[in-house]
Design a protein around this motif. Structure first.
Motif, mmCIF file in Angstrom:
data_model
loop_
_atom_site.group_PDB
_atom_site.id
_atom_site.type_symbol
_atom_site.label_atom_id
_atom_site.label_comp_id
_atom_site.label_asym_id
_atom_site.label_seq_id
_atom_site.Cartn_x
_atom_site.Cartn_y
_atom_site.Cartn_z
ATOM 1 N N TYR A 182 0.839 -1.207 0.000
ATOM 2 C CA TYR A 182 0.000 0.000 0.000
ATOM 3 C C TYR A 182 0.871 1.252 0.000
ATOM 4 N N ASP A 183 0.477 2.212 -0.816
ATOM 5 C CA ASP A 183 1.229 3.449 -0.971
ATOM 6 C C ASP A 183 0.420 4.617 -0.418
ATOM 7 N N PRO A 184 0.821 5.180 0.718
ATOM 8 C CA PRO A 184 0.068 6.298 1.307
ATOM 9 C C PRO A 184 -0.022 7.507 0.381
ATOM 10 N N SER A 185 0.950 7.643 -0.538
ATOM 11 C CA SER A 185 0.905 8.789 -1.450
ATOM 12 C C SER A 185 -0.147 8.596 -2.537
ATOM 13 N N ASN A 186 -0.678 7.399 -2.628
ATOM 14 C CA ASN A 186 -1.738 7.108 -3.588
ATOM 15 C C ASN A 186 -2.863 6.406 -2.813
ATOM 16 N N PRO A 187 -3.517 7.135 -1.905
ATOM 17 C CA PRO A 187 -4.444 6.515 -0.947
ATOM 18 C C PRO A 187 -5.670 5.894 -1.602
ATOM 19 N N THR A 188 -6.224 4.909 -0.900
ATOM 20 C CA THR A 188 -7.472 4.264 -1.302
ATOM 21 C C THR A 188 -8.510 4.538 -0.218
ATOM 22 N N PRO A 189 -9.788 4.333 -0.528
ATOM 23 C CA PRO A 189 -10.840 4.623 0.467
ATOM 24 C C PRO A 189 -10.654 3.895 1.790
ATOM 25 N N GLU A 190 -10.046 2.699 1.739
ATOM 26 C CA GLU A 190 -9.914 1.907 2.972
ATOM 27 C C GLU A 190 -8.505 1.937 3.559
ATOM 28 N N GLY A 191 -7.638 2.774 2.978
ATOM 29 C CA GLY A 191 -6.298 2.914 3.535
ATOM 30 C C GLY A 191 -5.467 1.647 3.466
ATOM 31 N N GLY A 192 -5.684 0.833 2.453
ATOM 32 C CA GLY A 192 -4.878 -0.374 2.292
ATOM 33 C C GLY A 192 -5.321 -1.541 3.139
ATOM 34 N N LYS A 193 -6.402 -1.383 3.929
ATOM 35 C CA LYS A 193 -6.909 -2.468 4.777
ATOM 36 C C LYS A 193 -8.410 -2.608 4.558
ATOM 37 N N TRP A 194 -8.889 -3.830 4.616
ATOM 38 C CA TRP A 194 -10.324 -4.063 4.475
ATOM 39 C C TRP A 194 -10.679 -5.419 5.079
ATOM 40 N N ASN A 195 -11.947 -5.619 5.292
ATOM 41 C CA ASN A 195 -12.434 -6.883 5.840
ATOM 42 C C ASN A 195 -12.933 -7.784 4.713
ATOM 43 N N THR A 196 -12.662 -9.073 4.839
ATOM 44 C CA THR A 196 -13.086 -10.011 3.806
ATOM 45 C C THR A 196 -13.227 -11.405 4.416
ATOM 46 N N THR A 197 -13.545 -12.373 3.565
ATOM 47 C CA THR A 197 -13.736 -13.748 4.044
ATOM 48 C C THR A 197 -12.792 -14.697 3.321
ATOM 49 N N LEU A 198 -12.783 -15.939 3.764
ATOM 50 C CA LEU A 198 -11.918 -16.940 3.147
ATOM 51 C C LEU A 198 -12.238 -17.165 1.674
ATOM 52 N N LYS A 199 -13.459 -16.790 1.251
ATOM 53 C CA LYS A 199 -13.819 -16.971 -0.157
ATOM 54 C C LYS A 199 -12.986 -16.075 -1.085
ATOM 55 N N SER A 200 -12.366 -15.061 -0.506
ATOM 56 C CA SER A 200 -11.541 -14.147 -1.306
ATOM 57 C C SER A 200 -10.059 -14.272 -0.961
ATOM 58 N N ILE A 201 -9.711 -15.309 -0.197
ATOM 59 C CA ILE A 201 -8.338 -15.461 0.281
ATOM 60 C C ILE A 201 -7.770 -16.810 -0.166
ATOM 61 N N ILE A 202 -6.546 -16.787 -0.658
ATOM 62 C CA ILE A 202 -5.795 -18.021 -0.910
ATOM 63 C C ILE A 202 -4.537 -17.949 -0.055
ATOM 64 N N PRO A 203 -4.481 -18.703 1.051
ATOM 65 C CA PRO A 203 -3.296 -18.658 1.915
ATOM 66 C C PRO A 203 -2.044 -19.106 1.162
ATOM 67 N N LEU A 204 -0.955 -18.415 1.386
ATOM 68 C CA LEU A 204 0.329 -18.768 0.785
ATOM 69 C C LEU A 204 1.221 -19.435 1.823
ATOM 70 N N PRO A 205 2.187 -20.235 1.379
ATOM 71 C CA PRO A 205 3.104 -20.844 2.337
ATOM 72 C C PRO A 205 3.853 -19.787 3.136
ATOM 73 N N GLU A 206 4.031 -20.059 4.403
ATOM 74 C CA GLU A 206 4.763 -19.140 5.275
ATOM 75 C C GLU A 206 6.165 -19.688 5.447
ATOM 76 N N LYS A 207 7.139 -18.973 4.926
ATOM 77 C CA LYS A 207 8.510 -19.472 4.910
ATOM 78 C C LYS A 207 8.965 -19.854 6.318
ATOM 79 N N GLY A 208 9.482 -21.054 6.428
ATOM 80 C CA GLY A 208 9.940 -21.538 7.720
ATOM 81 C C GLY A 208 8.935 -22.433 8.416
ATOM 82 N N ASP A 209 7.701 -22.474 7.935
ATOM 83 C CA ASP A 209 6.663 -23.314 8.535
ATOM 84 C C ASP A 209 6.216 -24.345 7.500
#
Length: 338
Positions: free
Chosen positions: A235-262
């Motif tokens: 997220y780039d504060p100099s190019n702001p979005t309505p939600e400031g780079g954060k928003w609420n969502t559900t697992l239907k819009s998320i694909i978890p990625l591997p966490e390095k080291g785990d």
């Protein structure tokens, strides 16, 4: 002008060289006979008068064979020159047919620039293996993961050699084993890297509503393992979005990625050549459809104490003119969420 058959020229040249070698062998045999008679004369075994005629005949034969050998050699050189000219002409024609190089890609002004400090404990983002993409090569267009279709891998030559990939894990990425693996990791912890659909509020005019970008989990919402607050890692504060780079969502819009080291967060199967995946295009934080060309390959990065091994997939992205790109295994995922 009739087209030149390179294969036929090669066959003719091979036959001509064999004929040349045959003349050379005949000359060698005649010289051996002449030298033998000369030795007999010098050693007194035979008088010169007895073998004079035979020597003269042999030397005349050697002269004729030598002249014929020169002609054979000239023919070989002429064929070789014709073959070289034809090959150069074919190369020039291929270059003439090649498309002109693309112009430098225009940026869209989206928030893919520098990233501020995260409000969550951020997981280290994987680094990229291999050479960065040519800046004159356009990025592939965003595509809907739901519309992804499998195609055959490109036959484009690799940009640099890679170690031979081990035999792929035969286990298939079925919805059931993907779901079982994900359920074992829920709830997703803060800082977990994810591929996430951009918030509809942040989309600009003309953007697809299901573009995936690199994000991370901020927190679980109200104890519900299916609902999360997420953030754009770039997220780039100099190019702001309505939600400031954060928003609420559900697992239907998320694909978890591997966490390095785990190791528990990595899939227990490999993506095999010809499979379609969703992957982060090198030097960006945007995900695009790609086809697996090979991998995963284990490569070494860094030197000395900083040296580490990283697994990468070699991929062919859509709309990338068949180029092959190396992407860390941590940034390659199934093309659809569960």
């Amino acid at each position: 002008m009739a087209p030149v058959d390179l294969a036929q020229l090669t066959v003719q040249l091979r036959a001509q060289l064999k004929s040349y070698l045959a003349h050379s062998a005949a000359i060698a045999s005649a010289l051996e006979d002449a030298n033998s008679m000369q030795t007999d004369v010098e050693s007194g075994v035979q008088p010169l008068e007895a073998c004079h005629e035979k020597l003269s005949t042999t030397y005349e034969l050697i002269l004729e064979q030598s002249e014929a050998e020169f002609h054979e050699l000239d023919d070989c050189l002429n064929l070789l020159e014709t073959l070289e000219t034809a090959q150069n002409g074919a190369t020039a024609e291929a270059k003439a047919r090649a498309p002109p190089p693309n112009k430098k890609r225009k940026t869209d002004g989206s928030s893919r620039a520098g990233s501020p400090a995260s409000s969550a404990a951020a997981s280290p983002m994987p680094t990229f293996a291999g050479s960065p993409p040519n800046p004159s090569t356009p990025l592939p267009r965003p595509v809907s993961a739901a519309k992804a279709q499998p195609v055959l891998p490109s036959k484009s030559p690799a940009q640099h050699p890679l170690p031979i990939a081990p035999a792929p894990n035969p286990k298939k990425p079925t919805p059931k084993n993907r779901r079982d693996s994900l359920n074992a990791q829920l709830p997703l912890k803060p800082g977990r890297p994810i591929a996430v659909k951009e918030s509809k509020k942040n989309l600009t005019t003309g953007q697809q509503p299901d573009n995936y970008i690199l994000g991370r989990i901020v927190q679980q919402l109200q104890g519900d393992k299916n609902r999360y607050s997420v953030e754009d890692v770039d997220y780039d504060p100099s190019n702001p979005t309505p939600e400031g780079g954060k928003w609420n969502t559900t697992l239907k819009s998320i694909i978890p990625l591997p966490e390095k080291g785990d190791e528990r967060t990595y899939p227990d199967y490999d993506f095999t050549p010809g499979m379609y995946v969703l992957a982060c295009y090198p030097e960006t934080t945007s995900f695009y459809r790609a086809i697996v060309h090979s991998g995963p390959h284990a490569t070494s990065l860094g030197t000395g104490k900083k040296k580490e091994t990283q697994k990468i997939y070699r991929l062919q992205f859509d709309d990338d003119e068949g180029a092959l790109r190396d992407v860390p295994i941590e940034l390659v995922c199934d093309p659809t969420p569960l």
